[in-house]
Scaffold this active site. Structure first.
Site, PDB file in Angstrom:
ATOM      1  N   GLY A  31      23.835 -43.509  50.432  1.00 24.49           N
ATOM      2  CA  GLY A  31      23.549 -43.599  51.860  1.00 24.49           C
ATOM      3  C   GLY A  31      24.307 -44.772  52.473  1.00 24.49           C
ATOM      4  CB  THR A  32      25.107 -48.128  51.116  1.00 23.53           C
ATOM      5  OG1 THR A  32      23.744 -48.535  50.924  1.00 23.53           O
ATOM      6  CG2 THR A  32      25.949 -49.335  51.484  1.00 23.53           C
TER       7      THR A  32
ATOM      8  CB  SER B 269      20.432 -41.741  50.421  1.00 29.11           C
ATOM      9  OG  SER B 269      20.450 -42.230  49.105  1.00 29.11           O
ATOM     10  CB  ALA B 270      20.633 -37.529  46.450  1.00 32.56           C
ATOM     11  CG  HIS B 271      17.944 -43.028  45.978  1.00 36.40           C
ATOM     12  ND1 HIS B 271      16.989 -44.007  46.026  1.00 36.40           N
ATOM     13  CD2 HIS B 271      18.974 -43.478  46.717  1.00 36.40           C
ATOM     14  CE1 HIS B 271      17.436 -45.028  46.757  1.00 36.40           C
ATOM     15  NE2 HIS B 271      18.638 -44.731  47.189  1.00 36.40           N
TER      16      HIS B 271
ATOM     17  CB  THR C  86      36.893 -36.964  40.190  1.00 32.64           C
ATOM     18  OG1 THR C  86      38.306 -37.051  39.979  1.00 32.64           O
ATOM     19  CG2 THR C  86      36.339 -35.754  39.469  1.00 32.64           C
TER      20      THR C  86
ATOM     21  CB  CYS D 289      14.006 -52.222  52.455  1.00 32.21           C
ATOM     22  SG  CYS D 289      12.312 -51.762  52.710  1.00 32.21           S
TER      23      CYS D 289
HETATM   24  N1  PLP Z   1      19.463 -46.505  55.143  1.00 24.89           N
HETATM   25  C1  PLP Z   1      18.138 -46.597  54.993  1.00 24.89           C
HETATM   26  C2  PLP Z   1      17.258 -46.418  56.185  1.00 24.89           C
HETATM   27  C3  PLP Z   1      17.576 -46.844  53.735  1.00 24.89           C
HETATM   28  O1  PLP Z   1      16.244 -46.937  53.595  1.00 24.89           O
HETATM   29  C4  PLP Z   1      18.440 -47.003  52.622  1.00 24.89           C
HETATM   30  C5  PLP Z   1      17.900 -47.326  51.275  1.00 24.89           C
HETATM   31  O2  PLP Z   1      16.931 -48.034  51.125  1.00 24.89           O
HETATM   32  C6  PLP Z   1      19.818 -46.876  52.824  1.00 24.89           C
HETATM   33  C7  PLP Z   1      20.297 -46.633  54.095  1.00 24.89           C
HETATM   34  C8  PLP Z   1      20.793 -47.018  51.692  1.00 24.89           C
HETATM   35  O3  PLP Z   1      20.831 -45.862  50.894  1.00 24.89           O
HETATM   36  P1  PLP Z   1      21.399 -45.973  49.393  1.00 24.89           P
HETATM   37  O4  PLP Z   1      20.343 -46.617  48.587  1.00 24.89           O
HETATM   38  O5  PLP Z   1      21.666 -44.543  48.981  1.00 24.89           O
HETATM   39  O6  PLP Z   1      22.653 -46.754  49.469  1.00 24.89           O
END
Ligand code: PLP
Length: 381
Positions: free
Chosen positions: A71-72, A194-196, A232, A322
């Site tokens: 997600g980042t 983000s998948a997790h 990849t 977080c």
């Molecule tokens: N954005 C939000 C709102 C999140 O809560 C998080 C993870 O805690 C992220 C982005 C980042 O996602 P990732 O852990 O996949 O990098």
């Protein structure tokens, strides 16, 4: 008693059905999706199948989905890819993967506005309208906040951005798979996930990029993912995300109905058992399984409370935990909502998920009031 895991906003357990789908892609015969032979073609088919499932969760087109490593990374690609020039607007309660990108652009000389939020954690559309300038290129406001769980009025905010000639990005990492998100109805141009956070694996994410939007890549290489994310593909990870998206589409409503009932029971019980307990963020515009509570006068005890609960087999989080290793720093989200530095340090985040049972909630409601009372000074118990 098994551990009771109530930190689903930090990460969700892998759904066994997702694990099953992924396992098929670790063995021999699993090729590189760019190869022309049969193992390569099978891998390509699995990646494209996952792309259709992810697109389906947002009523997007498969070709509008770019797989990323997190997600980042999706947030970085959306903002850095769009912000080759012009003015950026972000809310002041964004995740660090948006805020830190905005700060780095500011250091490079681009203009950035950090929008304030209301005391309930929501962005007021008129304050966005006032921040937009003729050169505003992008507005980035998260769908749901990771600390307090509040859900922003995306449909209205994206309209304000478009009226001002800007693109609209939303970090939907917490919201995806939990509440319906239709990119056309919401007027979103870019959306990160983000998948997790939706019962998929860690280390894989995606960015929805509306077909008409052109982004500059951050990475250069072999041209995968339409050149926007060359490398990849993480085939098993992408398959896991696809399966997680397919399950979320089917089960989101049933999960939400069950979680809202459990969430409201927790809020009501803790508020009546502990007179100093208060809910942080709008009561109703929030994710189905998300609770952020404060205990007035006991905010400095939040980390001790968390550790005492942990010792009794209950995993929750402090509202600021977080980002990596965050200990007892005031949460920038609670500060932006106008809380003083002490109150901003002392929230407890309880986040439920697909695998949270009624017995888990019963256990929490037995131990939480006991632990909170034990930490309170003698006179006020
Ligand atoms: N954005 C939000 C709102 C999140 O809560 C998080 C993870 O805690 C992220 C982005 C980042 O996602 P990732 O852990 O996949 O990098």
């Amino acid at each position: 008693m098994n551990d009771v895991y109530l930190d689903n906003a930090a990460t969700t357990p892998l759904d066994p059905r997702v694990r099953e789908a992924m396992l098929a892609h670790f063995g021999p015969g699993c090729g590189n999706p760019s190869s022309l032979h049969r193992p390569g073609r099978l891998a390509r088919a699995a990646v494209e199948d996952a792309r259709r499932n992810v697109a389906g969760l947002f009523s997007a087109r498969p070709e509008e989905i770019v797989f990323t490593g997190s997600g980042t990374e999706a947030n970085n690609l959306a903002i850095l890819g769009a912000m080759t020039e012009g003015h950026l607007v972000v809310s002041s309660i964004e995740h660090p993967s948006v805020l830190q990108v905005a700060r780095s652009l500011e250091r490079r000389g681009l203009a950035v506005t950090f929008l304030p939020v209301e005391p309930d954690g929501l962005v007021a559309p008129p304050s966005l309208a006032a921040a937009i300038r003729p050169d505003t290129r992008l507005v980035s406001i998260m769908a749901a906040n990771n600390v307090i769980g509040t859900v922003q009025p995306l449909e209205v905010l994206s309209q304000v951005a478009h009226d001002g000639g800007a693109l609209f990005h939303t970090d939907a990492v917490q919201a995806a798979g939990k509440i319906p998100l239709d990119v056309t109805r919401l007027g979103v141009d870019l959306l990160s996930l983000s998948a997790h956070k939706l019962y998929g694996p860690q280390g894989v994410g995606a960015l929805f990029v509306r077909a008409e939007v052109s982004l500059a890549p951050m990475l250069f290489g072999g041209g995968q993912e339409r050149g926007l994310r060359p490398a990849t593909e993480n085939v098993a990870g992408v398959v896991g995300l696809g399966k997680a998206a397919e399950l979320a589409r089917r089960e989101m409503v049933a999960d939400a109905v069950r979680l809202v009932a459990l969430r409201d029971r927790i809020v009501d019980t803790l508020s009546s058992e502990l007179p100093n307990a208060y809910l942080i963020g709008d009561r109703y515009r929030r994710l189905p399984g998300h609770i952020c509570m404060g205990l007035a006068g006991q905010e400095v005890e939040a980390i001790r409370l968390l550790l005492e609960l942990d010792a009794r087999g209950v995993a929750v989080s402090s509202g600021s935990a977080c980002s990596a290793g965050s200990g007892n720093e005031p949460s920038h989200v609670l500060r932006a909502m106008g809380r003083d530095p002490i109150a901003a340090r002392g929230s407890i985040r309880i986040t439920l998920g697909r695998f949270t049972s009624t017995a888990d909630v019963d256990h929490l409601l037995r131990v939480f009031p006991e632990v909170a009372r034990a930490l309170r000074p003698q006179a006020s118990r």
